[in-house]
Design a protein around this motif. Structure first.
Motif, PDB file in Angstrom:
ATOM      1  N   ALA A 102       0.814  -1.213   0.000  1.00 17.68           N
ATOM      2  CA  ALA A 102       0.000   0.000   0.000  1.00 17.68           C
ATOM      3  C   ALA A 102       0.846   1.261   0.000  1.00 17.68           C
ATOM      4  O   ALA A 102       0.311   2.353   0.238  1.00 17.68           O
ATOM      5  CB  ALA A 102      -0.925   0.003   1.223  1.00 17.68           C
ATOM      6  N   ASP A 103       2.158   1.130  -0.285  1.00 11.93           N
ATOM      7  CA  ASP A 103       3.005   2.322  -0.177  1.00 11.93           C
ATOM      8  C   ASP A 103       4.257   2.224  -1.044  1.00 11.93           C
ATOM      9  O   ASP A 103       5.369   2.458  -0.572  1.00 11.93           O
ATOM     10  CB  ASP A 103       3.404   2.537   1.284  1.00 11.93           C
ATOM     11  N   ARG A 104       4.098   1.889  -2.329  1.00 12.52           N
ATOM     12  CA  ARG A 104       5.262   1.830  -3.220  1.00 12.52           C
ATOM     13  C   ARG A 104       5.551   3.206  -3.796  1.00 12.52           C
ATOM     14  O   ARG A 104       5.047   3.594  -4.843  1.00 12.52           O
ATOM     15  CB  ARG A 104       5.039   0.827  -4.351  1.00 12.52           C
ATOM     16  N   LYS A 105       6.383   3.960  -3.076  1.00  9.07           N
ATOM     17  CA  LYS A 105       6.808   5.270  -3.538  1.00  9.07           C
ATOM     18  C   LYS A 105       7.982   5.137  -4.507  1.00  9.07           C
ATOM     19  O   LYS A 105       8.697   4.131  -4.513  1.00  9.07           O
ATOM     20  CB  LYS A 105       7.200   6.144  -2.358  1.00  9.07           C
ATOM     21  N   ARG A 133      -1.259   0.784  -3.356  1.00  6.65           N
ATOM     22  CA  ARG A 133      -0.790   2.068  -3.883  1.00  6.65           C
ATOM     23  C   ARG A 133       0.602   1.897  -4.465  1.00  6.65           C
ATOM     24  O   ARG A 133       1.468   1.265  -3.873  1.00  6.65           O
ATOM     25  CB  ARG A 133      -0.770   3.121  -2.770  1.00  6.65           C
ATOM     26  N   THR A 134       0.819   2.494  -5.620  1.00 11.82           N
ATOM     27  CA  THR A 134       2.097   2.365  -6.308  1.00 11.82           C
ATOM     28  C   THR A 134       2.294   3.535  -7.257  1.00 11.82           C
ATOM     29  O   THR A 134       1.346   4.262  -7.570  1.00 11.82           O
ATOM     30  CB  THR A 134       2.152   1.034  -7.101  1.00 11.82           C
ATOM     31  N   PRO A 172       0.368   6.426  -3.939  1.00  8.13           N
ATOM     32  CA  PRO A 172       0.785   6.834  -2.602  1.00  8.13           C
ATOM     33  C   PRO A 172       0.989   8.338  -2.522  1.00  8.13           C
ATOM     34  O   PRO A 172       1.052   9.023  -3.550  1.00  8.13           O
ATOM     35  CB  PRO A 172       2.125   6.106  -2.430  1.00  8.13           C
ATOM     36  N   TRP A 173       1.082   8.826  -1.315  1.00  9.91           N
ATOM     37  CA  TRP A 173       1.428  10.247  -1.110  1.00  9.91           C
ATOM     38  C   TRP A 173       2.424  10.349   0.034  1.00  9.91           C
ATOM     39  O   TRP A 173       2.186   9.799   1.098  1.00  9.91           O
ATOM     40  CB  TRP A 173       0.189  11.079  -0.834  1.00  9.91           C
ATOM     41  N   TYR A 199       4.615  10.963  -3.743  1.00  9.84           N
ATOM     42  CA  TYR A 199       5.050  10.027  -4.766  1.00  9.84           C
ATOM     43  C   TYR A 199       6.459   9.513  -4.512  1.00  9.84           C
ATOM     44  O   TYR A 199       6.793   8.390  -4.889  1.00  9.84           O
ATOM     45  CB  TYR A 199       5.012  10.661  -6.147  1.00  9.84           C
TER      46      TYR A 199
END
Length: 258
Positions: A152-155, A183-184, A254-255, A257
């Motif tokens: 949920a957090d692929r920056k 999220r990606t 994600p935020w 990016y």
């Protein structure tokens, strides 16, 4: 840049060496520390929490320490579980052989139990956005792993490039919870076929997830039953579909990016 120790050496040091100094890592949403590990404990006068540089002499090593106590509450992840998800991701990547995740353990530290991961001396200018045009195919294992663990957090900055050119995947605390939104920033893989070699290793992973296996029992200690069942279901779905899901770049992002 300093050299990266081999996996076995790194894991032994991460588990057994003493944390002798630390400094708060800037920019993290949770409390993240860069720590110095040494074979001998720090003397009383060296207990100040300051960040020291790794001399590269083999007698010290830097790592990233994410204590459970420093995790801020999130609406879509159970509180106090992110460090377990870091180690679960590492164990899964080791079983698959991809992607490259720095050696990671769970241990006690100055602020209590947490994940401790080998620090990668990386190119500060390199991230997914600066590298994708030249080597997008090298990111496929990371993107496919994110589907598997429901990241949920692929920056863009959660991929590091070390001096030897290898790409390292980091920041796997927001994983495995099927109730979270994936999220990606890697939308280039939307609908693309999974690489055949990765599919083959995913097929080999399937029996290793059963209770009674080394990996299955380790994951049982780190994740709850619902998350384990969802992981097993995702393996089946990925093998059946054979291609990356199509995500919405306006919704599944994600935020920030980077």
């Amino acid at each position: 840049m300093t050299s990266t120790p081999d996996r076995a050496t790194a894991l032994q040091r991460l588990r057994e060496w003493h944390i002798t100094a630390m400094g708060l890592h800037p920019g993290g949403s949770n409390y993240v520390f860069v720590v110095k590990l040494e074979p001998s404990p720090a003397s009383d006068e060296d207990q100040e929490p300051v960040l020291l540089q790794d001399e590269g002499d083999g007698e010290s090593m830097l790592a990233i320490y994410k204590p459970q106590a420093g995790e801020r509450p999130l609406h879509d992840f159970p509180y106090g579980t992110l460090h377990n998800r870091e180690i679960a991701s590492y164990l899964l990547s080791e079983a698959l052989g991809w992607p490259l995740i720095p050696p990671t353990v769970v241990r006690e530290g100055p602020h209590g139990v947490g994940s401790v991961q080998l620090f990668i001396d990386a190119d500060p200018q390199a991230n997914f956005f600066t590298m994708r045009d030249d080597c997008l195919e090298l990111f496929a294992p990371v993107a496919m792993f994110d589907v598997l663990v429901h990241n949920a957090d692929r920056k863009g900055g959660a991929i590091l490039k070390s001096a030897d050119g290898r790409l390292w995947s980091i920041d796997h605390g927001l994983t495995f919870n099927p109730r979270a939104r994936r999220r990606t920033v890697m939308f280039e893989f939307n609908g693309e076929p999974y690489p055949r070699p990765l599919m083959d290793s995913l097929q080999r992973l399937k029996p290793q997830l059963r209770e009674g296996t080394q990996l299955g029992d380790a994951l049982c200690e780190l994740l709850d039953g619902h998350e384990l069942a969802s992981l097993d279901n995702r393996v089946d779905r990925m093998l059946n579909d054979g291609k990356f899901p199509v995500l919405d770049p306006n919704l599944n992002v994600p935020w920030p990016y980077l």
